[in-house]
Design a protein around this motif. Structure first.
Motif, PDB file in Angstrom:
ATOM      1  N   MET A 245       0.951  -1.257   0.192  1.00 54.09           N
ATOM      2  CA  MET A 245       0.454  -0.561   0.101  1.00 54.09           C
ATOM      3  C   MET A 245       1.500   1.832   0.156  1.00 54.09           C
ATOM      4  O   MET A 245       0.225   2.168  -0.279  1.00 54.09           O
ATOM      5  CB  MET A 245      -0.756  -0.297   1.288  1.00 54.09           C
ATOM      6  N   ARG A 271      -1.759  -8.521   0.097  1.00 50.73           N
ATOM      7  CA  ARG A 271      -2.811  -8.387  -0.003  1.00 50.73           C
ATOM      8  C   ARG A 271      -4.239  -6.912  -0.248  1.00 50.73           C
ATOM      9  O   ARG A 271      -5.009  -7.411  -0.807  1.00 50.73           O
ATOM     10  CB  ARG A 271      -3.676  -8.854   1.617  1.00 50.73           C
ATOM     11  N   PRO A 272      -3.682  -6.150   0.013  1.00 50.19           N
ATOM     12  CA  PRO A 272      -4.931  -5.355   0.332  1.00 50.19           C
ATOM     13  C   PRO A 272      -4.754  -4.729  -1.621  1.00 50.19           C
ATOM     14  O   PRO A 272      -6.061  -4.200  -1.841  1.00 50.19           O
ATOM     15  CB  PRO A 272      -4.396  -4.135   0.417  1.00 50.19           C
ATOM     16  N   GLN A 284      -0.798 -12.252  -5.176  1.00 50.05           N
ATOM     17  CA  GLN A 284      -0.709 -12.154  -3.678  1.00 50.05           C
ATOM     18  C   GLN A 284       0.267 -13.471  -3.151  1.00 50.05           C
ATOM     19  O   GLN A 284       0.628 -13.959  -2.910  1.00 50.05           O
ATOM     20  CB  GLN A 284      -2.332 -12.808  -3.352  1.00 50.05           C
ATOM     21  N   GLN A 287      -0.243 -15.557   3.792  1.00 51.85           N
ATOM     22  CA  GLN A 287      -0.427 -16.382   4.316  1.00 51.85           C
ATOM     23  C   GLN A 287      -1.917 -17.165   3.528  1.00 51.85           C
ATOM     24  O   GLN A 287      -1.644 -18.400   3.666  1.00 51.85           O
ATOM     25  CB  GLN A 287      -0.895 -16.020   5.499  1.00 51.85           C
ATOM     26  N   GLY A 289      -2.162 -16.045   0.619  1.00 49.02           N
ATOM     27  CA  GLY A 289      -2.018 -16.195  -1.183  1.00 49.02           C
ATOM     28  C   GLY A 289      -0.703 -17.011  -0.842  1.00 49.02           C
ATOM     29  O   GLY A 289      -0.226 -18.137  -0.962  1.00 49.02           O
ATOM     30  N   GLY A 304       4.193  -5.136   6.987  1.00 52.88           N
ATOM     31  CA  GLY A 304       5.715  -6.812   7.323  1.00 52.88           C
ATOM     32  C   GLY A 304       3.930  -6.696   8.610  1.00 52.88           C
ATOM     33  O   GLY A 304       4.473  -7.509   9.828  1.00 52.88           O
ATOM     34  N   ASN A 322      10.458   1.473   3.398  1.00 57.71           N
ATOM     35  CA  ASN A 322       9.582   1.584   3.505  1.00 57.71           C
ATOM     36  C   ASN A 322      10.413   3.444   3.872  1.00 57.71           C
ATOM     37  O   ASN A 322      11.405   2.900   4.589  1.00 57.71           O
ATOM     38  CB  ASN A 322       9.685   1.127   4.956  1.00 57.71           C
ATOM     39  N   ALA A 327       8.858  -0.169  10.917  1.00 60.69           N
ATOM     40  CA  ALA A 327       7.745  -0.532  10.350  1.00 60.69           C
ATOM     41  C   ALA A 327       8.296  -2.315  11.035  1.00 60.69           C
ATOM     42  O   ALA A 327       9.463  -2.646  11.098  1.00 60.69           O
ATOM     43  CB  ALA A 327       7.472  -1.008   9.084  1.00 60.69           C
ATOM     44  N   GLY A 339      13.149   5.091   3.258  1.00 60.62           N
ATOM     45  CA  GLY A 339      12.997   6.025   1.729  1.00 60.62           C
ATOM     46  C   GLY A 339      12.077   5.829   1.053  1.00 60.62           C
ATOM     47  O   GLY A 339      10.963   4.729   1.842  1.00 60.62           O
ATOM     48  N   MET A 342       9.110   5.826  -4.089  1.00 60.75           N
ATOM     49  CA  MET A 342       8.641   5.499  -5.372  1.00 60.75           C
ATOM     50  C   MET A 342      10.051   6.608  -6.330  1.00 60.75           C
ATOM     51  O   MET A 342      10.303   6.317  -7.145  1.00 60.75           O
ATOM     52  CB  MET A 342       7.557   6.957  -5.224  1.00 60.75           C
TER      53      MET A 342
ATOM     54  N   SER B  13     -11.588  -7.584   8.512  1.00 57.92           N
ATOM     55  CA  SER B  13     -10.055  -7.359   9.246  1.00 57.92           C
ATOM     56  C   SER B  13      -9.501  -6.365   8.714  1.00 57.92           C
ATOM     57  O   SER B  13      -9.162  -5.609   9.181  1.00 57.92           O
ATOM     58  CB  SER B  13      -9.570  -8.206   7.954  1.00 57.92           C
ATOM     59  N   ILE B 124     -12.078 -15.238   6.093  1.00 55.91           N
ATOM     60  CA  ILE B 124     -11.390 -14.125   6.281  1.00 55.91           C
ATOM     61  C   ILE B 124     -10.574 -14.981   7.607  1.00 55.91           C
ATOM     62  O   ILE B 124      -9.649 -14.492   8.313  1.00 55.91           O
ATOM     63  CB  ILE B 124     -11.342 -13.007   5.696  1.00 55.91           C
TER      64      ILE B 124
END
Ligand SMILES: Cc1cc2nc3c(=O)[nH]c(=O)nc-3n(C[C@H](O)[C@H](O)[C@H](O)COP(=O)(O)OP(=O)(O)OC[C@H]3O[C@@H](n4cnc5c(N)ncnc54)[C@H](O)[C@@H]3O)c2cc1C
Lengths: 363, 281
Positions: A245, A271-272, A284, A287, A289, A304, A322, A327, A339, A342, B13, B124
């Protein structure tokens, strides 16, 4: 605040009291997944893991091979010895040519009821999950799905660890008083063991299926093989580049693909990104994926979370990109670039391109 | 055609938090949703009903508030709803859950025969993918998991043809009804309910069954007592002894260069592998 693990933890202190009928259940079994002539590599990974469990318990390791009467089935038997099995239980029957739930469930439950293993491991593939559910239900025993770690506890029980709901916790599950103790494990979670060279042999117990085609209600009309040339080989790639993300918008995912291309790597994401439709679901990582075990994993803009972590922890080297030095990914990555993804991603792409082409000319 | 769709109410979730001190999940105030995987199965069931007539019954096991998810499903277009709720169900693992749901489906069948059962591919929250197969096995139905497409249904011959995802491709399978299907995600798009559906959902009678009402006689097969698996401990993963080492440098180019040095220093063989590969070996 509610403590959701309360009801379960009220049984956490429960001791093993194995009923009489299970006392003789012994040995560790691995289901060797043979489909269309090929053994899924997860089966060898599980034999490697099963070997450790069997040695700890001081029992034998067996592979369970089911397939048509064919050279490929015999090759799966030999492969089982090569990857550590002492014994193979073999069911050869034309009905076991293609996977169908009914004959495979019968085959497995018959074998278990006759030869009584204490532990049964299956790969968490589409086939393994389809089979494990009906086998565990038929045998009325416990099944722990998608484990990330297996161990034997002081009482000699299987301790199966898997991520639990909520994003940052793991739980260890036991099947105390039922046998066999069943678990499924996803491909690439366990390391591929060394294959033995040269002549290999072991025990072979051949058992008939005792079923007729007329007894099987589901028929296979056709099999449409995947076009493997453009299929993601993520799970088995040596280098993987992924985005999360932190990339901000779908257009930026191209930066991940560019770097992957220079490295001859596979690309993937958290996943998002799949949920938002930025990438296909077979890309993905985590877990729910793919589990990956590359030599190098580059994760850009991925925080993470535990469900991501369990899918990548087997990587030899993890580089996190990151903006946030705190994180959660910093807890399991080896290297970090603090950093903005992009600007870092294009810089890495350029630098790798130069390095790999300059050296090529020199060499 | 009568189709039963098993759904589960799960916490959203995206909004789950873990208590930093006690390591327990903080569910309070977290909105609930229908397990997203169930929606693909619900939609497919509604399409079959629309094509062949009949009805769709949604079934869930959960706390009393799980009624919300049933009303949502009614609002999307389901015809009938059954809530299985009882303190005896608390702490069920997949074996105990599939036992309770299968018994309830048998109860439904006493008054209305069931041609198909749909379940979500997985949830999920639990994420085991084992409840659908468990229900199916107990009901003695044909099991069709990871279905990509329902190719055809012949209600007269009681036959169905589906495309099922397997590891290296797609199996085209023909089987007899009754069968149990779990749909693969992304195979269809859940519809919006009509105004009529919404009004009907608000007023509909959701049948609420206790374990006894569902026909369960042996309570030791439910909940914690009926669950062979025991959660021994819940814990946070350990951080590695060493945290990630940040590379030094000013600006993107310098950082990238430093990272590449560090990568190849720790993985010397990787560089030669990559070189061979980029040279086209
Ligand atoms: C049952 C269940 C199963 C799940 N399965 C999976 C799974 O298989 N795989 C998976 O990935 N997730 C899975 N999840 C979701 C998981 O819990 C996390 O929500 C998800 O991994 C977070 O994705 P992310 O890291 O991309 O996003 P976020 O958590 O939002 O992280 C974004 C990161 O980007 C960083 N960032 C922001 N801007 C920049 C920038 N400009 N440059 C660099 N970095 C930046 C931020 O500091 C942050 O660390 C699952 C969740 C549940 C409940």
């Amino acid at each position: 605040m509610s403590a959701d693990n309360k009801p379960a933890s009220s049984r956490a202190g429960m001791k093993k009291q194995l009923p009489e009928k299970f006392i003789n259940y012994k040995h560790v079994w691995v289901f060797v997944e043979l489909e269309r002539g090929e053994v899924h590599p997860v089966s060898w990974e599980l034999l490697g893991e099963g070997r450790k469990l069997a040695d700890k318990l001081g029992v034998q390791l067996a592979g369970v091979v089911m397939g048509p009467p064919a050279a490929t089935t015999r090759a799966a038997v030999e492969g089982s010895y090569r990857y550590g099995a002492d014994t193979v239980y073999l069911m050869e029957d034309p009905l076991l040519t293609d996977y169908r739930n009914e004959p495979f469930t019968k085959a497995m439950t018959d074998l278990v009821n006759t030869y009584q293993p204490e532990i049964l491991l299956l790969g968490a593939t589409t086939l393994g999950r389809d089979l494990a559910g009906s086998v565990a239900t038929t045998l009325a025993t416990g099944l722990t799905a998608d484990c990330t770690e297996l161990a034997i506890d002081d009482e000699g029980s299987l301790a199966a660890t898997r991520p639990t709901f909520g994003g940052s916790l793991l739980c260890t599950i036991h099947t105390l008083n039922f046998r066999p103790q069943m678990a499924t494990i996803r491909p690439r979670v366990m390391a591929m063991p060394e294959a033995k060279d040269g002549e290999v042999s072991g025990g072979l117990i051949e058992v008939p299926l005792n079923m007729k085609e007329d007894d099987v209600i589901t028929k296979i009309l056709d099999f449409i093989a995947d076009n493997t040339t453009n299929k993601a080989q993520l799970a088995y790639a040596d280098v993987v580049v992924a985005g999360g993300m932190g990339l901000g918008k779908p257009e930026n995912f191209k930066l991940v693909k560019d770097l992957a291309e220079v490295l001859g790597a596979e690309y993937g994401g958290s996943r998002p990104l799949v949920q938002k439709g930025w990438i296909d679901s077979d890309r993905q990582i985590g877990q729910t994926g793919k589990t990956i075990r590359p030599k190098l994993y580059i994760a850009a803009g991925i925080s993470g979370a535990i469900q991501h972590r369990v899918g990548v922890e087997g990587a030899d080297l993890i580089l996190a990109i990151n903006t946030d030095p705190n994180a959660p990914i910093m807890d399991f990555a080896h290297l970090a670039i603090i950093g903005d993804a992009m600007t870092i991603l294009p810089a890495l792409t350029e630098a790798f391109r130069k390095r790999l082409s300059v050296n090529r000319m020199a060499g | 055609m009568h189709i039963v769709v098993c759904i589960k109410q799960v916490p959203d979730s995206a909004q789950i938090r873990v208590h930093p001190v006690t390591n327990t999940i903080m569910r309070q105030g977290v909105p609930t949703i229908i397990n997203p995987y169930d929606l693909f199965s619900l939609e497919e069931a509604l399409r079959l009903r629309d094509a062949f007539g009949g009805k769709v019954t949604v079934l869930t096991m959960g706390p009393p508030m799980a009624e919300d998810s049933l009303r949502k499903a009614l609002g999307i277009g389901a015809d009938d709803a059954v809530l299985l709720t009882d303190r005896f169900f608390a702490g069920s693992d997949t074996l105990a859950t599939s036992f309770a749901l299968a018994t309830a489906i048998q109860k439904i069948m006493e008054t209305e025969p069931v041609d198909m059962v749909f379940a979500g591919k997985q949830t999920i929250d639990g994420d085991t993918a084992q409840v659908g197969p468990g229900i199916c096995c107990r009901l003695g139905m044909q099991q069709l998991t990871y279905v990509q497409k329902v190719e055809s249904v012949d209600p007269a011959k009681r036959e169905i043809v589906v495309h099922r995802r397997s590891e290296g491709g797609v199996q085209v399978l023909k089987t007899s009804l009754p069968c149990m299907i779990t749909m693969l995600e992304g195979t269809n798009q859940i519809r919006y309910g009509t105004m009529d559906d919404m009004f009907r959902a608000a007023r509909a009678d959701v049948r609420v069954w206790s374990a006894a009402a569902a026909g369960i006689e042996d309570m030791t097969r439910c909940g914690l007592r009926g669950s062979p698996t025991v959660v021994k401990k819940v814990f946070a993963p350990k951080a590695r002894a060493q945290k990630a080492r940040p590379v030094d440098g000013e600006g993107a180019e310098a950082l990238a260069a430093a990272a590449i040095e560090a990568i190849f220093a720790s993985q010397p063989k990787l560089e030669s592998d990559l070189l061979k590969q980029s040279a086209g070996y």
